[in-house]
Scaffold this motif. Structure first.
Motif, PDB file in Angstrom:
ATOM      1  N   PRO A  38       3.532 -27.735  16.915  1.00  0.00           N
ATOM      2  CA  PRO A  38       2.709 -26.646  17.460  1.00  0.00           C
ATOM      3  C   PRO A  38       1.221 -26.747  17.091  1.00  0.00           C
ATOM      4  CG  PRO A  38       4.787 -25.780  16.680  1.00  0.00           C
ATOM      5  CD  PRO A  38       4.769 -27.229  16.295  1.00  0.00           C
ATOM      6  N   TYR A  39       0.908 -26.986  15.808  1.00  0.00           N
ATOM      7  CA  TYR A  39      -0.524 -27.010  15.459  1.00  0.00           C
ATOM      8  C   TYR A  39      -1.223 -28.217  16.073  1.00  0.00           C
ATOM      9  CZ  TYR A  39      -0.231 -30.607  11.752  1.00  0.00           C
ATOM     10  OH  TYR A  39      -0.073 -31.777  11.060  1.00  0.00           O
ATOM     11  N   LYS A  40      -0.463 -29.286  16.310  1.00  0.00           N
ATOM     12  CA  LYS A  40      -1.070 -30.466  16.948  1.00  0.00           C
ATOM     13  C   LYS A  40      -1.325 -30.216  18.436  1.00  0.00           C
ATOM     14  CE  LYS A  40       0.566 -34.041  13.838  1.00  0.00           C
ATOM     15  NZ  LYS A  40       1.574 -35.087  13.641  1.00  0.00           N
ATOM     16  N   PRO A  92      -3.189 -17.232   9.603  1.00  0.00           N
ATOM     17  CA  PRO A  92      -4.255 -16.483   8.926  1.00  0.00           C
ATOM     18  C   PRO A  92      -5.427 -16.167   9.850  1.00  0.00           C
ATOM     19  CG  PRO A  92      -4.203 -18.771   8.169  1.00  0.00           C
ATOM     20  CD  PRO A  92      -3.041 -18.600   9.102  1.00  0.00           C
ATOM     21  N   LYS A  93      -5.519 -16.841  10.974  1.00  0.00           N
ATOM     22  CA  LYS A  93      -6.611 -16.606  11.919  1.00  0.00           C
ATOM     23  C   LYS A  93      -6.165 -15.764  13.117  1.00  0.00           C
ATOM     24  CE  LYS A  93     -10.126 -18.668  11.804  1.00  0.00           C
ATOM     25  NZ  LYS A  93     -11.444 -18.222  11.330  1.00  0.00           N
ATOM     26  N   GLU A  94      -4.925 -15.283  13.043  1.00  0.00           N
ATOM     27  CA  GLU A  94      -4.358 -14.440  14.110  1.00  0.00           C
ATOM     28  C   GLU A  94      -4.366 -15.119  15.479  1.00  0.00           C
ATOM     29  OE1 GLU A  94      -6.360 -10.675  13.788  1.00  0.00           O
ATOM     30  OE2 GLU A  94      -5.156 -10.131  12.051  1.00  0.00           O
ATOM     31  N   LYS A 150       0.194 -23.589   9.010  1.00  0.00           N
ATOM     32  CA  LYS A 150       1.178 -22.564   8.604  1.00  0.00           C
ATOM     33  C   LYS A 150       2.108 -22.186   9.752  1.00  0.00           C
ATOM     34  CE  LYS A 150      -1.130 -20.474   4.731  1.00  0.00           C
ATOM     35  NZ  LYS A 150      -1.744 -19.318   4.133  1.00  0.00           N
ATOM     36  N   CYS A 151       1.587 -22.201  10.962  1.00  0.00           N
ATOM     37  CA  CYS A 151       2.429 -21.877  12.132  1.00  0.00           C
ATOM     38  C   CYS A 151       3.578 -22.859  12.229  1.00  0.00           C
ATOM     39  CB  CYS A 151       1.582 -21.941  13.407  1.00  0.00           C
ATOM     40  SG  CYS A 151       0.643 -23.477  13.585  1.00  0.00           S
ATOM     41  N   THR A 152       3.258 -24.120  12.052  1.00  0.00           N
ATOM     42  CA  THR A 152       4.254 -25.166  12.235  1.00  0.00           C
ATOM     43  C   THR A 152       5.258 -25.170  11.090  1.00  0.00           C
ATOM     44  OG1 THR A 152       2.642 -26.407  13.474  1.00  0.00           O
ATOM     45  CG2 THR A 152       4.499 -27.665  12.588  1.00  0.00           C
TER      46      THR A 152
HETATM   47  S1  SF4 Z   1      -4.985 -21.502  12.087  1.00  0.00           S
HETATM   48 FE1  SF4 Z   1      -3.141 -20.538  12.918  1.00  0.00          FE
HETATM   49  S2  SF4 Z   1      -2.675 -21.671  14.784  1.00  0.00           S
HETATM   50 FE2  SF4 Z   1      -4.090 -22.913  13.591  1.00  0.00          FE
HETATM   51  S3  SF4 Z   1      -2.780 -24.280  12.366  1.00  0.00           S
HETATM   52 FE3  SF4 Z   1      -3.209 -22.454  11.093  1.00  0.00          FE
HETATM   53  S4  SF4 Z   1      -1.486 -21.096  11.493  1.00  0.00           S
HETATM   54 FE4  SF4 Z   1      -1.497 -22.630  13.146  1.00  0.00          FE
END
Ligand code: SF4
Ligand code: SF4
Length: 132
Positions: free
Chosen positions: A47-49, A82-84, A32-34
């Motif tokens: 970013p998530y990678k 969602p995990k802050e 979701k961040c990406t």
């Molecule tokens: S848990 Fe948070 S940091 Fe990890 S991929 Fe999802 S949105 Fe991104």
């Protein structure tokens, strides 16, 4: 091929967590961040990678990525996670490590006059917070 031992890699991961104040292992790779990152298309590693690489111990590879420098520190990822997980802080920690280890920096006189004239003052100040 990494030249670091497992202990050294674990220590690098701890250092990133200490500087950022974030736990890398809270991330469960939902992406979701990406999906909400305005700069993701410009990054060589999403970013998530970046987080996944760090979770897997590929710290040196993550540090070679340009993504931390492309990150605009806009905090959109933090709002969506969602995990802050505060990914902006993790990117900042990677930049800090690179700077402390002597990554070549930009001096003000290296910046093009046109950029100085056209860029909002706030953009210049925030850019220099990242690059020098
Ligand atoms: S848990 Fe948070 S940091 Fe990890 S991929 Fe999802 S949105 Fe991104
Ligand atoms: S802080 Fe960086 S990684 Fe997060 S959404 Fe903004 S540009 Fe992307």
């Amino acid at each position: 091929m990494s030249t670091k031992t497992k202990t050294e890699i674990a220590s690098m991961i701890k250092r990133i967590e200490l500087i950022s104040g974030e736990s890398l292992f809270k991330c469960y790779q939902c992406g979701k961040c990406t999906a909400g990152c305005v700069m993701a298309d410009e990054m060589d590693i999403s970013p998530y990678k970046v987080i996944r690489m760090l979770q897997l111990g590929l710290v040196e590879k993550a540090l070679k990525s340009e993504s931390m420098w492309i990150c605009a520190a806009c905090f959109a990822c933090r709002e969506r996670c969602p995990k802050e997980v505060d990914l902006a802080k993790i990117m900042e920690a990677l930049r800090v490590i690179q700077i402390r280890e002597g990554k070549p920096l930009i001096e003000p006189d290296q910046v093009d006059d046109k950029v100085i004239e056209e860029m909002p003052q706030q953009g210049i100040v925030s850019g220099f917070r990242k690059y020098n």
